[in-house]
Design an enzyme around this catalytic site. Sequence first.
Site, mmCIF file in Angstrom:
data_model
loop_
_atom_site.group_PDB
_atom_site.id
_atom_site.type_symbol
_atom_site.label_atom_id
_atom_site.label_comp_id
_atom_site.label_asym_id
_atom_site.label_seq_id
_atom_site.Cartn_x
_atom_site.Cartn_y
_atom_site.Cartn_z
ATOM 1 C CE1 TYR A 256 2.073 -3.234 -5.138
ATOM 2 C CE2 TYR A 256 0.226 -2.128 -4.093
ATOM 3 C CZ TYR A 256 1.367 -2.083 -4.876
ATOM 4 O OH TYR A 256 1.791 -0.897 -5.380
ATOM 5 C CE LYS B 56 -5.277 -20.354 2.014
ATOM 6 N NZ LYS B 56 -5.786 -19.073 2.511
ATOM 7 C CE LYS C 85 -9.917 -15.555 -1.866
ATOM 8 N NZ LYS C 85 -10.833 -16.503 -1.247
ATOM 9 C CD GLU D 152 6.537 3.885 -3.094
ATOM 10 O OE1 GLU D 152 5.436 3.626 -2.612
ATOM 11 O OE2 GLU D 152 7.244 3.042 -3.672
ATOM 12 C CG ASP E 266 6.813 3.336 1.241
ATOM 13 O OD1 ASP E 266 7.697 3.017 2.054
ATOM 14 O OD2 ASP E 266 6.141 2.495 0.617
ATOM 15 C CB ILE F 145 -3.521 -4.802 0.716
ATOM 16 C CG1 ILE F 145 -4.521 -4.075 1.620
ATOM 17 C CG2 ILE F 145 -2.371 -3.901 0.317
ATOM 18 C CD1 ILE F 145 -4.058 -3.925 3.046
ATOM 19 C CG HIS F 146 -8.521 -8.317 2.177
ATOM 20 N ND1 HIS F 146 -9.824 -8.696 1.919
ATOM 21 C CD2 HIS F 146 -8.054 -9.179 3.116
ATOM 22 C CE1 HIS F 146 -10.137 -9.732 2.682
ATOM 23 N NE2 HIS F 146 -9.078 -10.052 3.423
ATOM 24 C CG ASP G 185 -16.335 26.811 -21.465
ATOM 25 O OD1 ASP G 185 -16.186 25.857 -20.665
ATOM 26 O OD2 ASP G 185 -15.767 27.901 -21.314
HETATM 27 N N1 COA Z 1 -4.323 -11.325 -2.479
HETATM 28 C C1 COA Z 1 -4.940 -12.500 -2.670
HETATM 29 N N2 COA Z 1 -5.604 -13.158 -1.709
HETATM 30 C C2 COA Z 1 -5.630 -12.593 -0.478
HETATM 31 C C3 COA Z 1 -4.989 -11.372 -0.209
HETATM 32 C C4 COA Z 1 -4.309 -10.721 -1.258
HETATM 33 N N3 COA Z 1 -3.674 -9.574 -1.077
HETATM 34 N N4 COA Z 1 -5.190 -11.042 1.093
HETATM 35 C C5 COA Z 1 -5.928 -12.047 1.621
HETATM 36 N N5 COA Z 1 -6.184 -12.989 0.684
HETATM 37 C C6 COA Z 1 -6.979 -14.211 0.828
HETATM 38 C C7 COA Z 1 -6.561 -15.040 2.025
HETATM 39 O O1 COA Z 1 -5.536 -15.926 1.660
HETATM 40 C C8 COA Z 1 -7.848 -15.745 2.351
HETATM 41 O O2 COA Z 1 -8.017 -16.782 1.423
HETATM 42 P P1 COA Z 1 -8.968 -18.068 1.730
HETATM 43 O O3 COA Z 1 -10.339 -17.522 1.975
HETATM 44 O O4 COA Z 1 -8.854 -18.864 0.479
HETATM 45 O O5 COA Z 1 -8.357 -18.700 2.933
HETATM 46 C C9 COA Z 1 -8.908 -14.695 2.053
HETATM 47 O O6 COA Z 1 -8.308 -13.826 1.092
HETATM 48 C C10 COA Z 1 -9.356 -13.898 3.239
HETATM 49 O O7 COA Z 1 -8.224 -13.321 3.858
HETATM 50 P P2 COA Z 1 -8.267 -12.730 5.344
HETATM 51 O O8 COA Z 1 -8.231 -13.864 6.316
HETATM 52 O O9 COA Z 1 -9.362 -11.758 5.460
HETATM 53 O O10 COA Z 1 -6.912 -11.912 5.396
HETATM 54 P P3 COA Z 1 -5.559 -12.374 6.092
HETATM 55 O O11 COA Z 1 -5.672 -12.138 7.554
HETATM 56 O O12 COA Z 1 -5.176 -13.725 5.612
HETATM 57 O O13 COA Z 1 -4.514 -11.317 5.491
HETATM 58 C C11 COA Z 1 -3.348 -9.303 5.120
HETATM 59 C C12 COA Z 1 -4.590 -9.942 5.746
HETATM 60 C C13 COA Z 1 -3.445 -7.808 5.200
HETATM 61 C C14 COA Z 1 -2.105 -9.779 5.862
HETATM 62 C C15 COA Z 1 -3.293 -9.761 3.640
HETATM 63 O O14 COA Z 1 -4.490 -9.310 3.034
HETATM 64 C C16 COA Z 1 -2.092 -9.337 2.842
HETATM 65 O O15 COA Z 1 -1.007 -9.838 3.027
HETATM 66 N N6 COA Z 1 -2.267 -8.395 1.867
HETATM 67 C C17 COA Z 1 -1.248 -7.975 0.966
HETATM 68 C C18 COA Z 1 -0.179 -7.173 1.655
HETATM 69 C C19 COA Z 1 0.889 -6.706 0.711
HETATM 70 O O16 COA Z 1 1.155 -7.289 -0.320
HETATM 71 N N7 COA Z 1 1.557 -5.586 1.059
HETATM 72 C C20 COA Z 1 2.585 -5.002 0.244
HETATM 73 C C21 COA Z 1 2.066 -4.018 -0.728
HETATM 74 S S1 COA Z 1 1.334 -2.588 0.010
HETATM 75 MG MG MG Z 2 5.581 0.836 -0.121
#
Ligand code: COA
Ligand code: MG
Length: 288
Positions: free
Chosen positions: A9, A16, A20, A129, A155, A221-222, A269
Amino acid sequence: MHSRRALLYMPGDNWKMITKSVTLSVDSICMDMEDGTAVNRKAEARATIVKALQELDFGASEKLARINSVGSGFEKDDIEAVLPYHPDGIMIPKVESYEHVEWASRIIEAAELKYGWAMNSVRVLIGVETAKGILNLKEIAAHPRLDAIIFGGEDFAASVGATRTKDAIELLYAREAVVVACAAFDLQAIDIVTIDYKDIEALRVESEFGARLGFVGKQIIHPAQVEPVQTAFTPNDEAIAYAKRIVETFEASQKEGKGAYSLDGKMIDMPLVKNAQKVLARAKAAGK
Ligand code: COA
Ligand code: MG
Protein backbone atom coordinates in the site's frame (compact mmCIF):
# COMPACT_ATOMS: atom_id res chain seq x y z
CA MET A 1 -5.12 -15.66 -10.60
CA HIS A 2 -2.37 -13.10 -10.14
CA SER A 3 0.15 -14.16 -7.47
CA ARG A 4 -0.27 -11.83 -4.49
CA ARG A 5 2.42 -12.84 -2.02
CA ALA A 6 2.97 -9.20 -1.11
CA LEU A 7 0.46 -6.41 -1.55
CA LEU A 8 2.08 -3.01 -1.01
CA TYR A 9 0.00 0.00 0.00
CA MET A 10 0.83 3.60 -0.29
CA PRO A 11 -1.27 6.74 0.16
CA GLY A 12 -2.93 7.48 -3.18
CA ASP A 13 -1.92 11.15 -3.00
CA ASN A 14 1.79 10.28 -2.65
CA TRP A 15 3.24 10.42 -6.17
CA LYS A 16 6.76 9.79 -4.89
CA MET A 17 5.80 6.50 -3.24
CA ILE A 18 3.75 5.38 -6.22
CA THR A 19 6.65 5.96 -8.62
CA LYS A 20 8.95 4.15 -6.20
CA SER A 21 6.57 1.17 -5.93
CA VAL A 22 6.82 0.34 -9.65
CA THR A 23 10.58 -0.23 -9.25
CA LEU A 24 10.26 -2.79 -6.43
CA SER A 25 9.19 -5.97 -8.30
CA VAL A 26 6.36 -6.38 -5.82
CA ASP A 27 3.46 -8.66 -6.79
CA SER A 28 0.71 -6.10 -6.15
CA ILE A 29 0.63 -2.34 -5.71
CA CYS A 30 -2.40 -0.91 -3.95
CA MET A 31 -2.86 2.83 -4.26
CA ASP A 32 -5.00 3.83 -1.34
CA MET A 33 -7.84 6.33 -1.12
CA GLU A 34 -9.02 5.01 2.27
CA ASP A 35 -7.28 5.29 5.61
CA GLY A 36 -3.81 5.98 4.20
CA THR A 37 -5.19 9.20 2.73
CA ALA A 38 -6.27 12.12 4.92
CA VAL A 39 -9.92 13.10 4.69
CA ASN A 40 -9.03 16.47 3.13
CA ARG A 41 -6.83 14.77 0.46
CA LYS A 42 -9.32 12.34 -1.10
CA ALA A 43 -9.71 14.35 -4.31
CA GLU A 44 -5.93 14.69 -4.61
CA ALA A 45 -5.55 10.92 -4.17
CA ARG A 46 -8.10 10.18 -6.91
CA ALA A 47 -6.33 12.53 -9.35
CA THR A 48 -2.88 11.13 -8.49
CA ILE A 49 -4.01 7.52 -8.97
CA VAL A 50 -5.55 8.42 -12.33
CA LYS A 51 -2.24 9.99 -13.36
CA ALA A 52 -0.35 6.86 -12.28
CA LEU A 53 -2.70 4.56 -14.21
CA GLN A 54 -2.26 6.74 -17.28
CA GLU A 55 1.46 7.42 -17.16
CA LEU A 56 3.38 4.75 -15.25
CA ASP A 57 4.64 1.37 -16.43
CA PHE A 58 3.82 -1.05 -13.61
CA GLY A 59 5.73 -3.90 -15.27
CA ALA A 60 4.64 -7.25 -13.86
CA SER A 61 3.18 -5.65 -10.72
CA GLU A 62 -0.57 -5.68 -10.39
CA LYS A 63 -2.12 -2.22 -10.13
CA LEU A 64 -4.89 -1.95 -7.59
CA ALA A 65 -6.85 0.96 -6.18
CA ARG A 66 -8.42 0.85 -2.72
CA ILE A 67 -11.64 2.83 -2.46
CA ASN A 68 -13.27 3.98 0.76
CA SER A 69 -15.76 1.63 2.40
CA VAL A 70 -19.32 1.33 1.16
CA GLY A 71 -21.37 3.81 3.17
CA SER A 72 -18.45 6.16 3.89
CA GLY A 73 -19.77 8.69 1.43
CA PHE A 74 -16.50 8.69 -0.57
CA GLU A 75 -16.84 5.31 -2.28
CA LYS A 76 -18.84 6.38 -5.34
CA ASP A 77 -16.53 9.25 -6.26
CA ASP A 78 -13.50 7.00 -5.65
CA ILE A 79 -14.59 4.18 -7.94
CA GLU A 80 -15.93 6.50 -10.63
CA ALA A 81 -12.68 8.45 -10.72
CA VAL A 82 -10.29 5.52 -11.17
CA LEU A 83 -12.32 2.88 -13.01
CA PRO A 84 -12.18 4.46 -16.50
CA TYR A 85 -8.37 4.05 -16.41
CA HIS A 86 -8.67 0.29 -15.97
CA PRO A 87 -6.85 -0.70 -12.80
CA ASP A 88 -6.25 -4.47 -12.61
CA GLY A 89 -8.47 -4.55 -9.57
CA ILE A 90 -10.49 -2.59 -7.06
CA MET A 91 -10.14 -3.25 -3.37
CA ILE A 92 -13.14 -2.57 -1.14
CA PRO A 93 -12.25 -2.26 2.56
CA LYS A 94 -14.40 -3.08 5.62
CA VAL A 95 -16.85 -5.25 3.70
CA GLU A 96 -19.64 -6.46 5.98
CA SER A 97 -22.21 -7.92 3.59
CA TYR A 98 -22.75 -9.52 0.19
CA GLU A 99 -24.47 -6.28 -0.89
CA HIS A 100 -21.29 -4.29 -0.38
CA VAL A 101 -19.52 -6.47 -2.95
CA GLU A 102 -22.56 -6.44 -5.21
CA TRP A 103 -22.60 -2.62 -5.22
CA ALA A 104 -19.05 -2.43 -6.59
CA SER A 105 -19.53 -5.39 -8.94
CA ARG A 106 -22.46 -3.73 -10.69
CA ILE A 107 -20.48 -0.56 -11.28
CA ILE A 108 -17.47 -2.51 -12.55
CA GLU A 109 -19.57 -4.68 -14.84
CA ALA A 110 -21.21 -1.58 -16.30
CA ALA A 111 -17.74 -0.15 -17.04
CA GLU A 112 -16.61 -3.39 -18.66
CA LEU A 113 -19.62 -3.23 -20.97
CA LYS A 114 -19.31 0.49 -21.63
CA TYR A 115 -15.60 0.37 -22.51
CA GLY A 116 -15.71 -3.02 -24.25
CA TRP A 117 -13.30 -4.59 -21.77
CA ALA A 118 -13.31 -8.35 -21.18
CA MET A 119 -15.74 -9.43 -18.47
CA ASN A 120 -13.98 -9.77 -15.08
CA SER A 121 -10.89 -7.98 -16.39
CA VAL A 122 -11.14 -5.70 -13.35
CA ARG A 123 -10.77 -7.98 -10.35
CA VAL A 124 -12.43 -7.44 -6.97
CA LEU A 125 -10.54 -7.85 -3.70
CA ILE A 126 -12.16 -7.11 -0.36
CA GLY A 127 -11.07 -6.32 3.15
CA VAL A 128 -12.94 -8.23 5.82
CA GLU A 129 -11.82 -6.62 9.04
CA THR A 130 -14.76 -5.97 11.33
CA ALA A 131 -16.84 -8.14 13.65
CA LYS A 132 -19.82 -8.04 11.26
CA GLY A 133 -17.60 -8.90 8.31
CA ILE A 134 -16.22 -11.98 10.06
CA LEU A 135 -19.73 -13.11 11.10
CA ASN A 136 -21.01 -12.74 7.53
CA LEU A 137 -18.03 -14.35 5.79
CA LYS A 138 -20.11 -17.29 4.55
CA GLU A 139 -22.40 -15.03 2.50
CA ILE A 140 -19.72 -12.54 1.48
CA ALA A 141 -17.18 -15.10 0.25
CA ALA A 142 -19.79 -16.69 -2.03
CA HIS A 143 -19.86 -13.62 -4.27
CA PRO A 144 -18.85 -14.87 -7.75
CA ARG A 145 -16.85 -11.77 -8.58
CA LEU A 146 -14.30 -12.15 -5.78
CA ASP A 147 -10.60 -12.96 -6.10
CA ALA A 148 -9.25 -12.45 -2.63
CA ILE A 149 -10.11 -11.64 0.96
CA ILE A 150 -7.72 -9.43 2.86
CA PHE A 151 -7.78 -9.53 6.64
CA GLY A 152 -7.07 -6.24 8.36
CA GLY A 153 -5.72 -6.91 11.84
CA GLU A 154 -5.71 -3.36 13.17
CA ASP A 155 -9.24 -2.61 12.01
CA PHE A 156 -10.46 -5.92 13.42
CA ALA A 157 -8.82 -5.25 16.80
CA ALA A 158 -10.49 -1.83 16.86
CA SER A 159 -13.82 -3.38 15.90
CA VAL A 160 -13.86 -5.90 18.77
CA GLY A 161 -11.85 -3.91 21.33
CA ALA A 162 -8.89 -6.31 21.33
CA THR A 163 -5.41 -5.23 22.40
CA ARG A 164 -2.82 -5.98 19.71
CA THR A 165 0.16 -8.05 20.77
CA LYS A 166 3.28 -9.12 18.94
CA ASP A 167 2.23 -12.76 18.54
CA ALA A 168 -1.27 -11.64 17.45
CA ILE A 169 -3.01 -14.39 19.42
CA GLU A 170 -6.01 -12.04 19.77
CA LEU A 171 -6.49 -12.21 15.97
CA LEU A 172 -6.20 -15.96 15.55
CA TYR A 173 -9.90 -16.82 15.37
CA ALA A 174 -10.64 -14.17 12.74
CA ARG A 175 -7.53 -14.97 10.71
CA GLU A 176 -8.48 -18.62 10.56
CA ALA A 177 -12.08 -17.72 9.72
CA VAL A 178 -10.79 -15.81 6.68
CA VAL A 179 -8.53 -18.69 5.61
CA VAL A 180 -11.42 -21.16 5.89
CA ALA A 181 -13.83 -18.97 3.90
CA CYS A 182 -11.21 -18.48 1.20
CA ALA A 183 -10.49 -22.21 0.97
CA ALA A 184 -14.22 -22.98 0.74
CA PHE A 185 -14.75 -20.55 -2.15
CA ASP A 186 -11.39 -20.88 -3.88
CA LEU A 187 -10.20 -17.36 -3.04
CA GLN A 188 -6.81 -16.01 -2.03
CA ALA A 189 -6.41 -15.25 1.68
CA ILE A 190 -4.16 -12.27 2.40
CA ASP A 191 -2.84 -11.67 5.90
CA ILE A 192 -2.32 -8.70 8.27
CA VAL A 193 0.19 -5.86 8.01
CA THR A 194 3.24 -5.87 10.26
CA ILE A 195 3.09 -2.20 11.19
CA ASP A 196 6.46 -2.24 12.99
CA TYR A 197 8.11 -2.01 9.56
CA LYS A 198 11.64 -1.61 10.90
CA ASP A 199 11.58 -5.01 12.62
CA ILE A 200 12.34 -7.36 9.71
CA GLU A 201 12.80 -10.38 11.98
CA ALA A 202 9.29 -9.89 13.41
CA LEU A 203 8.01 -9.55 9.85
CA ARG A 204 9.64 -12.82 8.83
CA VAL A 205 8.22 -14.70 11.84
CA GLU A 206 4.73 -13.27 11.27
CA SER A 207 4.86 -14.03 7.52
CA GLU A 208 5.92 -17.63 8.09
CA PHE A 209 3.18 -18.09 10.67
CA GLY A 210 0.61 -16.64 8.26
CA ALA A 211 1.80 -18.99 5.53
CA ARG A 212 1.46 -21.93 7.93
CA LEU A 213 -2.15 -20.89 8.69
CA GLY A 214 -2.91 -21.06 4.95
CA PHE A 215 -2.58 -17.44 3.84
CA VAL A 216 -1.05 -17.05 0.37
CA GLY A 217 0.13 -13.49 0.88
CA LYS A 218 0.44 -10.51 3.18
CA GLN A 219 -0.25 -6.79 3.13
CA ILE A 220 2.81 -4.58 3.44
CA ILE A 221 3.45 -0.87 3.87
CA HIS A 222 7.17 -0.33 3.22
CA PRO A 223 9.68 -1.26 0.47
CA ALA A 224 11.89 -3.10 3.01
CA GLN A 225 9.03 -5.56 3.54
CA VAL A 226 8.79 -6.71 -0.09
CA GLU A 227 11.59 -9.24 -0.23
CA PRO A 228 11.10 -10.96 3.16
CA VAL A 229 7.36 -11.35 2.54
CA GLN A 230 7.63 -12.59 -1.04
CA THR A 231 10.25 -15.12 0.11
CA ALA A 232 8.15 -16.30 3.06
CA PHE A 233 5.13 -16.92 0.81
CA THR A 234 7.15 -18.82 -1.81
CA PRO A 235 7.73 -22.49 -1.00
CA ASN A 236 11.47 -23.03 -0.46
CA ASP A 237 13.55 -25.60 -2.38
CA GLU A 238 13.33 -28.11 0.44
CA ALA A 239 9.54 -27.87 0.61
CA ILE A 240 9.26 -28.20 -3.17
CA ALA A 241 11.55 -31.26 -3.27
CA TYR A 242 9.59 -32.95 -0.47
CA ALA A 243 6.25 -32.17 -2.16
CA LYS A 244 7.53 -33.69 -5.42
CA ARG A 245 8.64 -36.83 -3.59
CA ILE A 246 5.22 -37.19 -1.95
CA VAL A 247 3.40 -36.87 -5.27
CA GLU A 248 5.75 -39.34 -7.00
CA THR A 249 5.78 -41.96 -4.24
CA PHE A 250 2.00 -41.65 -3.88
CA GLU A 251 1.49 -42.52 -7.53
CA ALA A 252 3.73 -45.58 -7.17
CA SER A 253 1.97 -46.70 -3.99
CA GLN A 254 -1.46 -46.31 -5.62
CA LYS A 255 -0.30 -48.63 -8.41
CA GLU A 256 0.74 -51.15 -5.79
CA GLY A 257 -2.76 -50.93 -4.35
CA LYS A 258 -1.78 -49.05 -1.16
CA GLY A 259 -3.68 -45.92 -0.06
CA ALA A 260 -1.46 -45.16 2.90
CA TYR A 261 2.27 -45.82 2.98
CA SER A 262 5.42 -44.78 4.79
CA LEU A 263 7.94 -42.16 3.62
CA ASP A 264 10.95 -41.35 5.84
CA GLY A 265 9.10 -42.90 8.75
CA LYS A 266 5.96 -40.77 8.26
CA MET A 267 2.53 -41.88 7.17
CA ILE A 268 1.48 -40.47 3.78
CA ASP A 269 -2.07 -40.59 2.42
CA MET A 270 -4.45 -38.45 0.40
CA PRO A 271 -4.58 -35.22 2.51
CA LEU A 272 -0.80 -34.96 2.48
CA VAL A 273 -0.78 -35.43 -1.27
CA LYS A 274 -3.37 -32.67 -1.71
CA ASN A 275 -1.26 -30.37 0.43
CA ALA A 276 1.86 -31.28 -1.57
CA GLN A 277 0.02 -30.41 -4.77
CA LYS A 278 -0.87 -27.02 -3.29
CA VAL A 279 2.79 -26.39 -2.46
CA LEU A 280 3.75 -27.20 -6.06
CA ALA A 281 0.98 -24.96 -7.43
CA ARG A 282 2.19 -22.07 -5.25
CA ALA A 283 5.77 -22.59 -6.35
CA LYS A 284 4.66 -22.56 -9.98
CA ALA A 285 2.58 -19.38 -9.47
CA ALA A 286 5.67 -17.72 -7.98
CA GLY A 287 7.66 -18.69 -11.10
CA LYS A 288 9.70 -21.46 -9.42
N1 COA B 1 5.42 2.52 -1.04
C1 COA B 1 6.39 3.00 -1.84
N2 COA B 1 7.47 3.65 -1.38
C2 COA B 1 7.57 3.83 -0.05
C3 COA B 1 6.58 3.37 0.84
C4 COA B 1 5.47 2.69 0.31
N3 COA B 1 4.49 2.23 1.08
N4 COA B 1 6.94 3.68 2.11
C5 COA B 1 8.12 4.34 2.01
N5 COA B 1 8.49 4.44 0.72
C6 COA B 1 9.72 5.04 0.18
C7 COA B 1 9.97 6.44 0.71
O1 COA B 1 9.32 7.38 -0.10
C8 COA B 1 11.46 6.52 0.62
O2 COA B 1 11.80 6.74 -0.72
P1 COA B 1 13.23 7.40 -1.16
O3 COA B 1 14.28 6.48 -0.62
O4 COA B 1 13.14 7.41 -2.64
O5 COA B 1 13.23 8.74 -0.51
C9 COA B 1 11.91 5.11 0.97
O6 COA B 1 10.81 4.28 0.64
C10 COA B 1 12.28 4.91 2.41
O7 COA B 1 11.20 5.32 3.22
P2 COA B 1 11.36 5.60 4.79
O8 COA B 1 12.01 6.93 4.97
O9 COA B 1 11.97 4.44 5.44
O10 COA B 1 9.85 5.66 5.25
P3 COA B 1 9.00 6.97 5.55
O11 COA B 1 9.36 7.47 6.90
O12 COA B 1 9.08 7.90 4.40
O13 COA B 1 7.51 6.38 5.61
C11 COA B 1 5.59 5.26 6.39
C12 COA B 1 7.09 5.46 6.58
C13 COA B 1 5.10 4.16 7.28
C14 COA B 1 4.85 6.55 6.72
C15 COA B 1 5.36 4.89 4.90
O14 COA B 1 6.10 3.70 4.67
C16 COA B 1 3.94 4.74 4.45
O15 COA B 1 3.22 5.70 4.30
N6 COA B 1 3.49 3.48 4.16
C17 COA B 1 2.20 3.20 3.62
C18 COA B 1 1.10 3.45 4.61
C19 COA B 1 -0.26 3.13 4.06
O16 COA B 1 -0.51 3.17 2.87
N7 COA B 1 -1.21 2.79 4.95
C20 COA B 1 -2.55 2.43 4.57
C21 COA B 1 -2.71 0.99 4.32
S1 COA B 1 -2.46 -0.03 5.74
MG1 MG C 1 -7.61 -0.64 7.43
